[in-house]
Write a protein that holds these residues in place. Structure first.
Motif, PDB file in Angstrom:
ATOM      1  N   GLU A  59      -9.624 -50.403  22.470  1.00 60.74           N
ATOM      2  CA  GLU A  59     -10.739 -51.066  23.168  1.00 60.74           C
ATOM      3  C   GLU A  59     -11.807 -50.066  23.582  1.00 60.74           C
ATOM      4  O   GLU A  59     -12.956 -50.433  23.763  1.00 60.74           O
ATOM      5  CB  GLU A  59     -10.209 -51.684  24.474  1.00 60.74           C
ATOM      6  N   LYS A  60     -11.370 -48.809  23.752  1.00 59.59           N
ATOM      7  CA  LYS A  60     -12.196 -47.894  24.539  1.00 59.59           C
ATOM      8  C   LYS A  60     -13.145 -47.022  23.718  1.00 59.59           C
ATOM      9  O   LYS A  60     -14.266 -46.751  24.151  1.00 59.59           O
ATOM     10  CB  LYS A  60     -11.242 -46.978  25.306  1.00 59.59           C
ATOM     11  N   ALA A  61     -12.666 -46.545  22.583  1.00 64.63           N
ATOM     12  CA  ALA A  61     -13.447 -45.504  21.899  1.00 64.63           C
ATOM     13  C   ALA A  61     -13.609 -45.775  20.413  1.00 64.63           C
ATOM     14  O   ALA A  61     -12.697 -46.284  19.753  1.00 64.63           O
ATOM     15  CB  ALA A  61     -12.763 -44.150  22.084  1.00 64.63           C
ATOM     16  N   VAL A  63     -14.847 -42.794  18.590  1.00 60.37           N
ATOM     17  CA  VAL A  63     -14.225 -41.474  18.522  1.00 60.37           C
ATOM     18  C   VAL A  63     -14.825 -40.651  19.667  1.00 60.37           C
ATOM     19  O   VAL A  63     -16.051 -40.509  19.750  1.00 60.37           O
ATOM     20  CB  VAL A  63     -14.510 -40.786  17.164  1.00 60.37           C
ATOM     21  N   ALA A  64     -13.963 -40.129  20.569  1.00 57.20           N
ATOM     22  CA  ALA A  64     -14.464 -39.408  21.760  1.00 57.20           C
ATOM     23  C   ALA A  64     -14.757 -37.938  21.473  1.00 57.20           C
ATOM     24  O   ALA A  64     -14.811 -37.128  22.394  1.00 57.20           O
ATOM     25  CB  ALA A  64     -13.490 -39.551  22.912  1.00 57.20           C
ATOM     26  N   GLY A  65     -14.910 -37.584  20.205  1.00 56.60           N
ATOM     27  CA  GLY A  65     -15.325 -36.220  19.895  1.00 56.60           C
ATOM     28  C   GLY A  65     -14.319 -35.489  19.044  1.00 56.60           C
ATOM     29  O   GLY A  65     -13.281 -36.033  18.661  1.00 56.60           O
ATOM     30  N   ALA A  66     -14.660 -34.240  18.759  1.00 53.83           N
ATOM     31  CA  ALA A  66     -13.677 -33.350  18.144  1.00 53.83           C
ATOM     32  C   ALA A  66     -12.614 -33.071  19.191  1.00 53.83           C
ATOM     33  O   ALA A  66     -12.861 -33.218  20.395  1.00 53.83           O
ATOM     34  CB  ALA A  66     -14.359 -32.064  17.706  1.00 53.83           C
ATOM     35  N   ASP A  67     -11.435 -32.678  18.747  1.00 50.05           N
ATOM     36  CA  ASP A  67     -10.307 -32.499  19.659  1.00 50.05           C
ATOM     37  C   ASP A  67     -10.484 -31.223  20.492  1.00 50.05           C
ATOM     38  O   ASP A  67     -10.358 -30.103  19.976  1.00 50.05           O
ATOM     39  CB  ASP A  67      -8.992 -32.450  18.862  1.00 50.05           C
ATOM     40  N   ILE A  68     -10.790 -31.430  21.781  1.00 54.37           N
ATOM     41  CA  ILE A  68     -11.079 -30.294  22.669  1.00 54.37           C
ATOM     42  C   ILE A  68      -9.833 -29.424  22.840  1.00 54.37           C
ATOM     43  O   ILE A  68      -9.921 -28.198  22.912  1.00 54.37           O
ATOM     44  CB  ILE A  68     -11.587 -30.797  24.038  1.00 54.37           C
ATOM     45  N   LYS A  69      -8.659 -30.079  22.861  1.00 55.06           N
ATOM     46  CA  LYS A  69      -7.416 -29.308  23.067  1.00 55.06           C
ATOM     47  C   LYS A  69      -7.149 -28.395  21.869  1.00 55.06           C
ATOM     48  O   LYS A  69      -6.645 -27.290  22.026  1.00 55.06           O
ATOM     49  CB  LYS A  69      -6.242 -30.256  23.318  1.00 55.06           C
ATOM     50  N   GLU A  70      -7.512 -28.853  20.674  1.00 50.61           N
ATOM     51  CA  GLU A  70      -7.339 -27.985  19.498  1.00 50.61           C
ATOM     52  C   GLU A  70      -8.384 -26.868  19.480  1.00 50.61           C
ATOM     53  O   GLU A  70      -8.087 -25.734  19.123  1.00 50.61           O
ATOM     54  CB  GLU A  70      -7.429 -28.800  18.189  1.00 50.61           C
ATOM     55  N   GLY A 110     -19.976 -36.479  20.960  1.00 56.96           N
ATOM     56  CA  GLY A 110     -19.829 -35.244  20.195  1.00 56.96           C
ATOM     57  C   GLY A 110     -19.554 -35.535  18.722  1.00 56.96           C
ATOM     58  O   GLY A 110     -20.317 -36.243  18.051  1.00 56.96           O
ATOM     59  N   GLY A 111     -18.429 -34.994  18.233  1.00 60.38           N
ATOM     60  CA  GLY A 111     -18.068 -35.199  16.826  1.00 60.38           C
ATOM     61  C   GLY A 111     -17.931 -36.668  16.458  1.00 60.38           C
ATOM     62  O   GLY A 111     -18.078 -37.038  15.288  1.00 60.38           O
ATOM     63  N   GLY A 112     -17.685 -37.523  17.452  1.00 62.23           N
ATOM     64  CA  GLY A 112     -17.601 -38.968  17.191  1.00 62.23           C
ATOM     65  C   GLY A 112     -18.972 -39.544  16.878  1.00 62.23           C
ATOM     66  O   GLY A 112     -19.132 -40.366  15.965  1.00 62.23           O
ATOM     67  N   PRO A 133     -21.911 -34.348  24.517  1.00 65.47           N
ATOM     68  CA  PRO A 133     -21.560 -33.554  25.711  1.00 65.47           C
ATOM     69  C   PRO A 133     -21.254 -32.095  25.411  1.00 65.47           C
ATOM     70  O   PRO A 133     -20.813 -31.365  26.304  1.00 65.47           O
ATOM     71  CB  PRO A 133     -20.309 -34.268  26.249  1.00 65.47           C
ATOM     72  N   GLU A 134     -21.507 -31.634  24.198  1.00 60.48           N
ATOM     73  CA  GLU A 134     -21.070 -30.281  23.815  1.00 60.48           C
ATOM     74  C   GLU A 134     -21.537 -29.195  24.766  1.00 60.48           C
ATOM     75  O   GLU A 134     -20.786 -28.264  25.087  1.00 60.48           O
ATOM     76  CB  GLU A 134     -21.569 -29.943  22.392  1.00 60.48           C
ATOM     77  N   VAL A 135     -22.813 -29.280  25.224  1.00 60.06           N
ATOM     78  CA  VAL A 135     -23.302 -28.183  26.084  1.00 60.06           C
ATOM     79  C   VAL A 135     -22.500 -28.098  27.380  1.00 60.06           C
ATOM     80  O   VAL A 135     -22.418 -27.022  27.984  1.00 60.06           O
ATOM     81  CB  VAL A 135     -24.825 -28.288  26.391  1.00 60.06           C
TER      82      VAL A 135
END
Ligand code: HXC
Length: 260
Positions: A59-61, A63-70, A110-112, A133-135
């Motif tokens: 429901e929510k996304a 894609v919320a971006g590239a994987d920040i944890k990776e 971001g990546g999404g 939000p990258e910056v």
């Protein structure tokens, strides 16, 4: 083909490709990017598919971006390689003969957002939030976002989005020309598939050549773009579909295209 993070469902020549990693809001890690590359290749050469709709699970996304944890512990070299890996996916969509429509059902960050911008056009849900939000993470967009967004809406609006890292809603994204149309969340996928079906119902060669002329022409000076367009236009007169399309018009019947 088996995918850990993607779903593919094909109905009447329209494939829905879903990024399916909802526990991480469909964030793009290296594995998802590899799978997207393989899936796009598979869909490009699947004769049962004419148009692709790309969306996100849950429901929510989107894609919320590239994987920040990776990305967190990457070296400079690894960061570069990761950006290029994602750019390959965006280029694959641009080079595909088949149109890809993004159905942005929630966060496209971001990546999404770069993934959505890599598609041929974007439909969005009223709930969608788009941003770079990258910056805020000490980086910049790296999957083609600085290039694709500024080419799409001009540098000034792209600068504002990328320098602030702020999210914008679907309506604003539509008024800025990022999103073609906004729909109620429950309608979005059906509307995207409806448009995909309309595209699948016309001559696929014409659609493929139009995509080629637009995407490649944007990288040319106008006179070269005109010359390129005329060449592709001429090539279509060597196809059975052009004869069939024009004969059908004259005979007042529906064309039966064969993609030849
Ligand atoms: C890894 C992510 C993620 C991401 C969300 N998650 N986004 N994991 N990478 N980009 C994970 C969260 O860690 C969490 O997992 C789960 O998904 C749910 O997210 P929450 O944050 O709990 O949800 P919510 O509070 O509703 O907030 C939603 C959100 C927020 C506003 C979208 O998740 C968020 O700000 N995400 C990051 C957005 C972002 O900065 N994207 C750009 C990334 S940089 P756990 O396990 O903790 O519960 C980028 C660069 C591209 O994309 C270019 C690369 C070359």
């Amino acid at each position: 083909m088996e995918y850990k993070n993607l779903l593919i469902e094909t109905t009447d020549a329209v494939a829905t490709l879903t990024v399916n990693r909802p526990q991480a809001l469909n964030a793009l890690n290296s594995e998802v990017l590899d799978e997207l590359g393989r899936a796009l290749y598979q869909l490009e050469y699947d004769s049962a598919v004419k148009v692709v709709v790309l969306t996100g699970a849950g429901e929510k996304a989107f894609v919320a971006g590239a994987d920040i944890k990776e990305m967190a512990d990457m070296s400079s070299y690894e960061g570069h390689r990761f950006a290029v890996k994602g750019q390959h996916v965006m280029m694959a969509m641009e080079k595909m003969k088949k149109p890809v429509i993004a159905a942005v059902n929630g966060f496209a960050l971001g990546g999404g957002l770069e993934l959505a911008l890599g598609c041929d056009f974007i439909y969005a849900s009223q709930k969608a939030k788009l941003g770079f939000p990258e910056v805020t993470l000490g980086i910049i967009p790296g999957f083609g976002g600085t290039q694709n967004l500024s080419r799409l809406i001009g540098p000034n609006k792209a600068n504002e989005m990328i320098f602030t890292g702020r999210m914008i809603g679907a309506e604003k994204a539509c008024s800025w020309g990022i999103v073609n149309e906004v729909f109620a969340p429950e309608e979005l996928l059906d509307k995207a598939r409806e448009t995909a079906a309309a595209i699948a119902g016309v001559g696929s060669l014409g659609v493929a050549y139009a995509k080629d002329a637009i995407a490649n022409g944007l990288n040319m000076v106008k006179e070269d773009g005109f010359r390129y367009e005329a060449s592709l236009f001429g090539v279509l007169f060597a196809t059975e579909d052009q004869k069939e399309g024009m004969a059908a018009f004259v005979e007042k019947r529906k064309a039966a295209f064969k993609n030849r």
